[in-house]
Design an enzyme around this catalytic site. Structure first.
Site, mmCIF file in Angstrom:
data_model
loop_
_atom_site.group_PDB
_atom_site.id
_atom_site.type_symbol
_atom_site.label_atom_id
_atom_site.label_comp_id
_atom_site.label_asym_id
_atom_site.label_seq_id
_atom_site.Cartn_x
_atom_site.Cartn_y
_atom_site.Cartn_z
ATOM 1 N N LYS A 152 -11.876 -92.021 34.698
ATOM 2 C CA LYS A 152 -12.339 -93.287 34.104
ATOM 3 C C LYS A 152 -12.214 -94.486 35.054
ATOM 4 O O LYS A 152 -13.067 -94.675 35.905
ATOM 5 C CB LYS A 152 -11.622 -93.520 32.777
ATOM 6 C CG LYS A 152 -11.951 -92.389 31.754
ATOM 7 C CD LYS A 152 -11.612 -92.765 30.348
ATOM 8 C CE LYS A 152 -11.703 -91.600 29.370
ATOM 9 N NZ LYS A 152 -12.993 -91.387 28.761
ATOM 10 N N ASP A 163 -1.583 -86.462 31.529
ATOM 11 C CA ASP A 163 -3.021 -86.720 31.546
ATOM 12 C C ASP A 163 -3.197 -88.232 31.394
ATOM 13 O O ASP A 163 -3.137 -88.766 30.283
ATOM 14 C CB ASP A 163 -3.699 -85.953 30.404
ATOM 15 C CG ASP A 163 -5.193 -86.261 30.326
ATOM 16 O OD1 ASP A 163 -5.649 -87.206 30.992
ATOM 17 O OD2 ASP A 163 -5.887 -85.557 29.574
ATOM 18 N N TYR A 213 -6.440 -84.778 23.718
ATOM 19 C CA TYR A 213 -7.685 -84.227 24.237
ATOM 20 C C TYR A 213 -7.625 -84.296 25.755
ATOM 21 O O TYR A 213 -7.339 -85.361 26.319
ATOM 22 C CB TYR A 213 -8.871 -85.044 23.714
ATOM 23 C CG TYR A 213 -10.219 -84.584 24.234
ATOM 24 C CD1 TYR A 213 -10.813 -83.413 23.752
ATOM 25 C CD2 TYR A 213 -10.903 -85.314 25.203
ATOM 26 C CE1 TYR A 213 -12.054 -82.995 24.224
ATOM 27 C CE2 TYR A 213 -12.144 -84.901 25.672
ATOM 28 C CZ TYR A 213 -12.708 -83.739 25.174
ATOM 29 O OH TYR A 213 -13.930 -83.325 25.639
HETATM 30 N N1 HOZ Z 1 -14.561 -87.696 24.614
HETATM 31 C C1 HOZ Z 1 -14.581 -88.849 25.443
HETATM 32 C C2 HOZ Z 1 -13.803 -89.978 24.852
HETATM 33 N N2 HOZ Z 1 -12.581 -89.650 24.276
HETATM 34 C C3 HOZ Z 1 -15.993 -89.252 25.815
HETATM 35 C C4 HOZ Z 1 -16.896 -89.505 24.687
HETATM 36 C C5 HOZ Z 1 -18.335 -89.749 25.142
HETATM 37 O O1 HOZ Z 1 -18.559 -89.996 26.315
HETATM 38 O O2 HOZ Z 1 -19.208 -89.667 24.329
#
Ligand code: HOZ
Length: 428
Positions: free
Chosen positions: A268, A240, A145
């Site tokens: 992050k 990434d 992702y």
């Molecule tokens: N998709 C992100 C974590 N893999 C963020 C999820 C979130 O902030 O709800």
């Protein structure tokens, strides 16, 4: 536990926020919860919800909180910068400082541009790769992702996997016509594609340790082979490291595995809990960015002083000798304890871990790609998630997310977590 306030807040949120949340996985739908917990405050490795219940937190805001919540030096840095203002839309000394720290820590990064999120970082890096190579097609991997940009949602992990969405309405087919998604850890497949259409490929983007299909480490030689094949085909290799940067090692996965990508995406941890992203890499590529070069990307809040100050203070702590060794010890204690608990209970479970990131899959199959990750029993995962929550342990509400340990977790938190896991697993 009483969750009445969270329940009521969710009802209210549902009327004005789509799905009641600002990011899909948070709704906790896939684990069959009727509502998510609304969080009131956090401290160290603890989260406290709107009803006053306390939880040991292994989500860590989905990765950034490697020092735990409200780390005093980070809070101090934020308060000091707040005295100077919150946003200037103009350069500051703080941007230079953080850029220097990133360049110093991440071996392949010679120049870096700050943005506001991981999604922005990957989206911009892809544009840069296309601009630099003059090619359109990109390769990504199933279950990885890279944020929610149009071209990157194909076969994506995280929320897309959690909700079982094959792609997304609103993404024109022509936008994804240039995205090829291949099985993670399958270098043979990458070589085949490169042989047939290598001259059309702008870049290969990969999570060097996949953290959005649960946790899946790279197979031996996979990253090395990607480096080799991209170099031969004249395409860029993008790591990434939004999740892995400063997480699996100070210099990220690339320092851990000794690979030098052309571009790196960060986010992050480098914002210390404030919204941030960054992409950087080889000088000759980064010099293509406007205003130095022709590839365009911009942002009103990019390099925001509050985010820069939080990032600087965080990285200063990470630099201290022994930081990662101690985090490794705590993380190993947790993963071996969980493994033991599952074994004792006779539950089929697979544990993958790299440093303080880990994943637990309810399957008897080794998990080395998205197909394997999908064999994890979702009903068991939901029961585990709920049982742990009821015992004060806060996990990500999806088997397609990673678990994060922070420096604020100590032996007593791990002990409490393992006790809860033993109880929950013994009832399966
Ligand atoms: N998709 C992100 C974590 N893999 C963020 C999820 C979130 O902030 O709800």
């Amino acid at each position: 536990m009483d969750y009445e306030t969270s329940r009521k807040l969710f009802e209210q949120a549902l009327t004005i926020i789509p799905g009641g949340v600002n990011s899909p996985v948070r709704a906790c739908k896939s684990v069959g919860s009727d509502f998510p917990l609304f969080i009131n405050r956090a401290d160290g490795c603890m989260l406290y919800d709107a009803d006053g219940n306390g939880f040991i937190d292994y989500v860590g805001s989905w990765g950034p909180m490697i020092l735990g919540h409200r780390c005093p030096s980070v809070i101090l840095a934020i308060s000091e910068v707040l005295d100077r203002g919150t946003s200037f839309g103009a350069p500051t000394d703080l941007e230079i400082r953080l850029a220097e720290m990133l360049i110093d820590a991440v071996p392949s990064v010679e120049m870096v541009r700050m943005v506001n999120s991981g999604t922005e970082a990957t989206m911009s890096a892809i544009r840069l790769a296309r601009g630099f190579t003059g090619r359109d097609t990109i390769i990504k991997f199933d279950g990885c992702y890279h944020g929610h940009a149009d071209t990157l949602l194909v076969e994506a992990g995280s929320g897309v996997a959690t909700l079982g969405i094959p792609g997304s309405p609103g993404v024109p087919e022509s936008f994804v016509a240039h995205t090829l998604s291949l099985p993670y850890n399958d270098i043979g497949c990458v070589r085949d594609v490169m042989e047939k259409q290598g001259e059309k490929i702008a870049c290969v983007i990969v999570e060097p340790v996949a953290g959005n299909m649960g946790l899946v480490p790279p197979a031996d030689g996979f990253l090395e082979a990607l480096r080799d094949v991209t170099q031969k085909s004249g395409n860029l290799l993008i790591f990434d490291e939004v999740m892995t940067g400063f997480r699996v090692a100070y210099g990220g996965a690339q320092s851990l595995y000794g690979i030098s990508p052309d571009l790196t995406c960060l986010g992050k941890i480098i914002g210390g809990g404030m919204p941030v992203g960054a992409y950087g890499g080889r000088r000759e590529i980064m010099e293509q960015m406007a205003p130095q070069g022709p590839v365009y990307q911009a942002g009103t809040l990019s390099g925001n002083p509050v985010a820069m100050a939080a990032g600087i203070a965080t990285i200063e702590r990470l630099k201290k000798p022994g930081f990662y060794e101690s985090l490794e010890e705590t993380s190993a204690l947790l993963s071996s304890g969980l493994e033991e608990a599952a074994k004792k209970a006779g539950v089929n479970a697979v544990f993958n871990r790299v440093g303080s990131m880990m994943g637990m899959f309810f399957t008897d199959k080794r998990v080395s790609n998205f197909e394997d990750a999908k064999t994890s029993d979702l009903n068991l995962f939901s029961a585990y998630y709920k049982g742990m929550l009821e015992r004060g342990i806060y996990l990500a509400p999806s088997p397609f997310e990673a678990l994060f340990v922070s420096a604020a977790h100590d032996g007593s938190h791990i002990e409490a977590t393992l006790k809860a896991a033993e109880e929950v697993l013994s009832r399966f």
